[in-house]
Design an enzyme around this catalytic site. Structure first.
Site, short mmCIF file in Angstrom:
data_model
loop_
_atom_site.label_atom_id
_atom_site.label_comp_id
_atom_site.label_asym_id
_atom_site.label_seq_id
_atom_site.Cartn_x
_atom_site.Cartn_y
_atom_site.Cartn_z
N TRP A 184 0.86 -1.19 0.00
CA TRP A 184 0.00 0.00 0.00
C TRP A 184 0.90 1.24 0.00
O TRP A 184 1.87 1.31 0.74
CB TRP A 184 -0.92 0.06 1.24
N GLU A 225 -3.25 -3.05 -2.07
CA GLU A 225 -4.38 -2.40 -1.38
C GLU A 225 -4.73 -1.08 -2.05
O GLU A 225 -3.86 -0.24 -2.30
CB GLU A 225 -3.97 -2.14 0.08
N LYS A 227 -7.10 2.62 -2.37
CA LYS A 227 -7.62 3.66 -1.48
C LYS A 227 -8.26 4.75 -2.31
O LYS A 227 -7.89 4.98 -3.46
CB LYS A 227 -6.47 4.22 -0.65
N ASP A 259 -9.67 -2.65 2.01
CA ASP A 259 -9.76 -2.07 3.37
C ASP A 259 -11.12 -1.38 3.42
O ASP A 259 -11.42 -0.54 2.56
CB ASP A 259 -8.59 -1.07 3.53
N HIS A 262 -11.66 2.36 2.79
CA HIS A 262 -11.08 2.96 1.59
C HIS A 262 -12.02 3.16 0.42
O HIS A 262 -11.60 3.16 -0.73
CB HIS A 262 -9.87 2.13 1.15
N HIS A 286 -8.56 -5.68 5.03
CA HIS A 286 -8.21 -4.89 6.21
C HIS A 286 -9.53 -4.51 6.86
O HIS A 286 -10.38 -3.88 6.22
CB HIS A 286 -7.45 -3.62 5.82
N ASP A 294 -11.92 7.72 6.32
CA ASP A 294 -11.09 6.57 6.69
C ASP A 294 -10.44 6.85 8.04
O ASP A 294 -9.22 6.97 8.15
CB ASP A 294 -10.02 6.36 5.59
N ASP A 296 -10.23 5.09 10.77
CA ASP A 296 -9.60 3.98 11.49
C ASP A 296 -9.98 3.92 12.96
O ASP A 296 -9.12 3.79 13.83
CB ASP A 296 -8.07 4.01 11.29
N ASP A 326 -6.96 -3.40 10.87
CA ASP A 326 -6.16 -2.23 10.51
C ASP A 326 -6.87 -0.96 10.99
O ASP A 326 -7.72 -0.42 10.28
CB ASP A 326 -5.94 -2.17 8.99
C1 RNT Z 1 -3.81 3.28 5.02
C2 RNT Z 1 -3.93 1.82 4.78
C3 RNT Z 1 -2.78 0.98 5.24
C4 RNT Z 1 -2.25 1.39 6.60
C5 RNT Z 1 -1.21 0.46 7.18
C6 RNT Z 1 -0.52 1.08 8.35
O1 RNT Z 1 -4.96 3.97 4.77
O2 RNT Z 1 -5.11 1.35 5.33
O3 RNT Z 1 -3.14 -0.36 5.22
O4 RNT Z 1 -3.29 1.53 7.52
O5 RNT Z 1 -0.35 0.06 6.22
ZN ZN Z 2 -5.41 -0.75 5.30
#
Ligand code: RNT
Ligand code: ZN
Length: 418
Positions: A184, A225, A227, A259, A262, A286, A294, A296, A326
Site C-alpha cells: 500500500w 491495497e 484507497k 480495506d 477505503h 483490512h 477513513d 480507522d 487495521d
Molecule cells: C492506510 C492503509 C494501510 C495502513 C497500514 C498502516 O490507509 O489502510 O493499510 O493503515 O499500512
Molecule cells: Zn489498510
C-alpha cells in the site's frame, strides 16, 4: 442459571435450527486473524523519528504509548492474553529492530532485522504477515514513492519492496505459515493533477519489478491495497480501486486487498467480498471502522462488521480470505483498542457461523422473501451472547464484563510508569 446452563439452553435453540455450536466454537478458535503491531504506537515504528506521513493520521494522546520493541512486545503479549481465537502478527517494515550492528535504510533491510519478531511469533505459535512501509521517510516527502517521476526515488522503493519479499519468505519459512505481504502506498496529489495515467503506469511497472523478486506463492502471498483518498492527498490517488483490482486480476501470484475504510461512504465491502470471490481464488481484507472518512476507529460489533463476516462464512471462504485488523486509535488505552477490535471481529465471525445459512439461502432461492426477512430478524434475538461466553471460557479468556478490569490493572502496573 450458571454460565454452563445458559450455554446448554442456547445450544439447544441453535440446534433446533441445525446449527452445531460446539463445532462452531471449535472451528472459530482455529481461524487466523492478523493483529496489527501499529495500533500500539500510533503507526510510528522504530526506524525514524519523524512523524507519520502518507496521508494517514492518528488522533489522541492517551498516555502509555509503546516507544521501543520491549514495550511494544509486552503490550502485544498483554493483548494476546485478552483475546480468544488464533492471532497472527502483522508487522510493518518500519518496525525493524536494529541491534548493535546499527541502522540500515529501508532498501537494505534483511531478515535479521526481524529476528525478534520471529521469536515472538514462535513463542505464541503464530504466523506473521508483513507490509513494506512506503511512508514516514524522507524519500516519501514528495508524496510519491513507487509512482515517483524520479528514477532514483522509484529505485529506492522498488528495492525496499524486494527486500520485503525476502523478509516475508523468511517469516513463512520460520513459522511454517504463509506470509501475506501487502503493498500500500499513499501516492497521490492534494490538488488536480495534469497527468493521471503517468503515475499509474510507473506504479504498475514498480510493483511488477517488486514481484519479479523470486518467491514461492505457497509461502509469500503479495497483495495490493487500494484507497480512495488520504489526508493531504484528496484529489487523486495513484492506487485507486480500479487500478489495484485490475493489477491483481492481471498478475499471477498477487491478490487484491480491500480495506473497508477505503471506499466512498455508501459503498460496502461486504458486497464486494462475494463479487471478488467469483473471480479470485484468494483475497485479503483490512478490517477497520470508518466514521465519515477513513478514520480507522476501533472495530465494533456493528452492522457492516457483521455483514462482512457473514459474506466470508456463508460463501465458505474462511480459507480464501486473509483477514487482518487495521485501525489506530490513540485517544483511548491502546491495549483496549487492540483487544476490543479483535474480540469484536471474533464476535462477528461467531455470529455468522451460528446462522442457518443454507436455510436462509433456500428461502431466497424459493422467493420466500418475507419469511427470509422475518427469519433474519429472528436471528438477531438468538442467545449469541451465551455462545460467546462459552467460547471465551473454552479459550480461557476473561468475560466481556470483566475485560476492562484487566486493562486497568495493566495500565496501573505498566503503562502509567512509562
Ligand atoms: C492506510 C492503509 C494501510 C495502513 C497500514 C498502516 O490507509 O489502510 O493499510 O493503515 O499500512
Ligand atoms: Zn489498510
Amino acid at each position: 442459571m450458571t454460565r454452563e446452563e445458559r450455554y446448554l439452553f442456547a445450544k439447544e435453540k441453535y440446534a433446533a435450527l441445525g446449527v452445531d455450536t460446539d463445532a462452531v466454537i471449535e472451528k472459530l478458535s482455529n481461524i487466523p486473524v492478523a493483529l496489527h503491531c501499529w495500533q500500539g504506537d500510533d503507526v510510528i515504528g522504530f526506524d525514524n523519528d519523524g512523524g507519520l506521513t502518507g496521508g494517514i493520521q492518528t488522533t489522541g494522546n492517551y498516555p502509555g504509548k509503546a516507544t521501543n520493541p520491549t514495550e511494544l512486545f509486552a503490550d502485544m503479549e498483554k493483548v494476546l492474553e485478552l483475546i480468544p481465537g488464533k492471532a497472527k502478527l502483522n508487522v510493518h517494515a518500519s518496525y525493524a529492530i536494529f541491534e548493535e550492528d546499527g541502522f540500515v535504510d529501508r532498501d537494505a533491510l534483511e531478515p535479521r532485522h526481524f529476528k525478534k519478531w520471529v521469536e515472538l511469533a514462535k513463542k505464541h505459535n503464530m504466523g506473521i504477515d508483513f507490509n513494506p512501509t512506503f511512508f514516514s521517510h524522507e524519500k516519501a516527502e514528495s508524496g510519491l514513492t513507487l509512482s515517483s517521476p524520479d528514477p532514483e526515488i522509484r529505485r529506492f522503493w522498488i528495492n525496499h519492496g524486494k527486500a520485503c519479499i525476502r523478509i516475508s519468505e523468511y517469516f513463512a519459512k520460520e513459522t511454517g505459515i504463509p506470509c501475506v505481504m501487502n503493498i500500500w502506498t499513499g501516492d497521490g496529489f492534494k490538488d488536480i493533477p495534469a497527468d493521471r495515467m503517468g503515475p499509474r503506469m510507473r506504479y504498475k511497472d514498480s510493483i511488477e519489478q517488486i514481484l519479479s523478486e523470486p518467491y514461492d506463492y505457497d509461502l509469500v502471498k503479495p497483495c495490493v491495497e487500494s484507497k480512495v483518498f488520504g489526508i493531504g492527498v484528496e484529489s487523486y490517488t495513484v492506487g485507486s480501486a480500479e487500478f489495484t483490482l485490475s493489477f491483481a486480476a492481471t498478475h499471477e501470484k498477487c491478490m487484491p486487498l480491500m480495506d473497508n475504510g477505503h471506499y466512498h461512504p455508501t459503498e460496502v465491502v461486504s458486497d464486494k467480498i462475494p463479487a471478488l470471490l467469483c473471480f479470485f481464488p484468494e483475497i485479503a481484507l483490512h478490517i477497520t471502522r470508518p466514521v465519515r472518512w477513513d478514520s480507522d476507529h476501533v472495530v465494533l460489533f456493528d452492522d457492516e462488521t457483521r455483514e462482512m463476516a457473514k459474506e466470508i462464512v456463508r460463501n465458505d471462504a474462511l480459507d480464501r480470505v486473509y483477514m487482518a485488523l487495521d485501525y489506530f486509535d490513540a485517544s483511548i488505552n491502546r491495549i483496549s483498542a487492540w483487544a476490543t477490535g479483535f474480540r469484536n471481529w471474533q464476535k462477528a465471525l461467531l455470529n455468522a457461523m451460528c446462522m442457518p445459512n443454507d436455510k436462509l439461502k433456500k428461502l431466497q432461492d424459493e422467493g420466500k422473501l418475507g419469511r427470509l426477512m422475518a427469519m433474519q430478524e429472528a436471528m438477531k434475538m438468538m442467545p449469541l451472547g451465551d455462545v460467546w461466553e462459552e467460547y471465551l471460557a473454552r479459550c480461557g479468556k476473561v468475560s466481556d464484563l470483566d475485560f476492562y478490569d484487566e486493562i486497568e490493572k495493566y495500565e496501573k502496573e505498566v503503562l502509567s510508569k512509562r
